[in-house]
Design an enzyme around this catalytic site. Structure first.
Site, PDB file in Angstrom:
ATOM      1  N   GLN A  57      17.637 -53.299  17.674  1.00  7.74           N
ATOM      2  CA  GLN A  57      16.888 -52.224  18.308  1.00  7.74           C
ATOM      3  C   GLN A  57      17.617 -50.884  18.220  1.00  7.74           C
ATOM      4  OE1 GLN A  57      15.832 -54.885  22.015  1.00  7.74           O
ATOM      5  NE2 GLN A  57      14.523 -53.085  22.018  1.00  7.74           N
ATOM      6  N   HIS A  58      16.873 -49.821  18.498  1.00  7.75           N
ATOM      7  CA  HIS A  58      17.378 -48.467  18.751  1.00  7.75           C
ATOM      8  C   HIS A  58      17.844 -47.688  17.525  1.00  7.75           C
ATOM      9  CE1 HIS A  58      17.210 -49.394  22.971  1.00  7.75           C
ATOM     10  NE2 HIS A  58      18.236 -50.212  22.960  1.00  7.75           N
ATOM     11  N   ASP A  67      14.857 -57.252  18.308  1.00  4.37           N
ATOM     12  CA  ASP A  67      15.469 -58.581  18.359  1.00  4.37           C
ATOM     13  C   ASP A  67      15.325 -59.267  19.713  1.00  4.37           C
ATOM     14  OD1 ASP A  67      17.238 -56.795  19.567  1.00  4.37           O
ATOM     15  OD2 ASP A  67      18.935 -57.302  18.280  1.00  4.37           O
TER      16      ASP A  67
END
Length: 481
Positions: A81-82, A239
């Protein structure tokens, strides 16, 4: 390969350091083939990766699955992520991706929180208070520090978006991953154009949001990939949302994931908003919510302490009163992006094994401190804590979580839950089921339950006291401002 009972699907887990692929029988959940390939992360001040490495790793992992991948009817990609992926007009990376554990944007995070009315305003608007991990702060950092790169960017993607887009030729994302950007409004489930305007990001650069159960596209017939033409591509997700799918998670069941980062989360039917910033109010990949707290320092940090001590990671010893806060990469929970590791209470009779146990205790303390905030108020506190991730099968991790939580702990036997969750999402495209129901049918969460033991409140209180007393030192950190 023995005959499958149902169609085959592919689940992808593109994590920080490698990409894993599972080919799964949609009828039974049996893994019929698997593959894995590594990619690299930069050291130094930042944490960056070339997205093209992720694609190369995906191709290599798929090819190692052989004919099974060619027979697959659908595929889904879950990713870390991110991360901020910036692409030019040809779809090539403008620069390496800024990863979730790159905390250089901490000053931008503090400024953005203040500019938009403070933590409460952010949590009500986006579900989360952005820290240095969030994508919006990384874009703000890029615009300030590498303006030419920002000007050259024609598309902004998350890691799973990038890989899905390479498969389909379409720019898409899903609500689960979008909820970790800081520019997705959880109340309306749309991009927040005011926030985007504040960081100078044109909404036209962002991917289209694909709803749960929709098809993101089909595999393009332009790649050296072992897919058949027209293979369906699911929305994919981040995830943690994929792992929740992979467990078939129902509301109220807590999960503690031990990986490069540590996470605690649970599915909720209520839209979360924690103004303290401890809990990120993420969406899940189904239509519910996934309140989650994340630490930057988990298995790798503890393994680093073990290496410094010259001990095996399982060589812990009880006793002593030493405290070790393993904040080797700064920390996100608690929010101390500039912190470093801290050791307190060292004595002549402190052993190396006690020091190593203190590292485990420090890592788990951070996660359990957020657990009550993650769970709904009416959640049953006797429900077993699901322990997953790379550390879940380690005896030292298991015993530390049991001792510091006071809860029964269940360790699912299924491995690669992120990839399994992606596979369940792909299977749901074919069957019309809820992907979490697919995973429950596959019995992915089955595993031994370790009985609860008495909670070690003494150790928890000691770590909390050291953390409180050392706060000014940890906040000042070791970096120049």
């Amino acid at each position: 390969m023995s005959a499958a009972e149902g169609p085959l699907v592919v689940g992808v887990d593109s994590s920080t350091q490698s990409t894993k692929v599972l080919v799964v029988d949609a009828a039974t959940g049996r893994v019929v083939a698997s593959g894995q390939a590594p990619h690299t992360v930069s050291g130094g001040a930042g944490r960056e990766s070339d997205p093209r490495q992720w694609w190369d790793a995906l191709r290599a992992a798929l090819h190692s699955c052989g004919e099974a991948a060619h027979e697959a009817a659908a595929v889904s990609v879950a990713g870390q992520q991110h991360g901020l992926v910036t692409l030019d007009g040809r779809g090539e990376p403008v620069r390496p991706a800024l990863l979730w554990n790159d905390v250089r944007s901490a000053p931008q995070a503090r400024r953005l929180v203040a500019e938009l009315g403070g933590a409460t305003a952010w949590s009500e608007r986006t579900g989360s208070v952005p820290g240095a991990s969030f994508t919006v702060t990384k874009w703000a950092w890029l615009a300030e520090n590498e303006p030419e790169a920002a000007r050259s960017t024609a598309a902004v993607r998350l890691p799973h978006d990038y890989l899905t887009g390479r498969l389909t030729g379409e720019g898409t994302t899903d609500r689960g991953d979008a909820s970790g950007t800081g520019w997705w409004a959880s109340a309306t489930e749309t991009y927040d154009e005011d926030i985007l305007g504040r960081v100078g990001l044109d909404p036209a650069l962002l991917p289209r949001l694909v709803r749960p159960g929709e098809v993101a596209g089909t595999v393009r017939d332009v790649h050296d990939l072992p897919f058949s033409k027209g293979t369906l591509v699911a929305p994919g997700t981040g995830d943690n949302a994929a792992a929740a799918l992979g467990l078939g998670l129902r509301p109220g069941t807590p999960v503690l994931s031990l990986g490069t980062s540590g996470t605690v989360y649970a599915v909720s039917v209520h839209r979360p908003a924690d103004p303290s910033g401890t809990v990120a109010g993420f969406a899940d990949a189904r239509g519910d919510w996934l309140p989650l707290a994340c630490t930057l320092n988990c298995t790798l940090a503890v393994d680093r302490i073990a290496a410094l001590l010259g001990r095996d990671r399982e060589a812990v010893e009880p006793g002593g009163a030493v405290t070790l806060l393993p904040y080797l990469d700064g920390e996100r929970t608690p929010n101390l992006p500039d912190a470093s590791g801290l050791l307190h209470g060292l004595r002549h009779d402190t052993t190396a094994g006690q020091l190593l146990q203190a590292a485990y205790d420090g890592a788990v303390h951070s996660l359990l401190g957020a657990l009550d905030r993650v769970l709904d108020q009416d959640a049953d506190r006797t429900t077993p804590l699901l322990l997953i991730g790379g550390g879940a099968r380690g005896t030292a991790w298991q015993q530390t979580v049991r001792r510091l939580s006071g809860r029964p702990v269940q360790v699912p036997e299924a491995r690669e839950l992120v990839a399994l969750g992606a596979a369940a999402q792909a299977a749901a495209l074919l069957t019309g089921e809820d992907p979490a129901a697919v995973a429950r049918r596959w019995r992915t969460a089955d595993g031994p339950v370790l009985a609860a033991v008495e909670r070690d409140d003494t150790t928890l209180a000691r770590i909390s006291g050291v953390l409180s007393d050392a706060a000014p030192l940890l906040e000042r950190g070791t970096r120049n401002h």
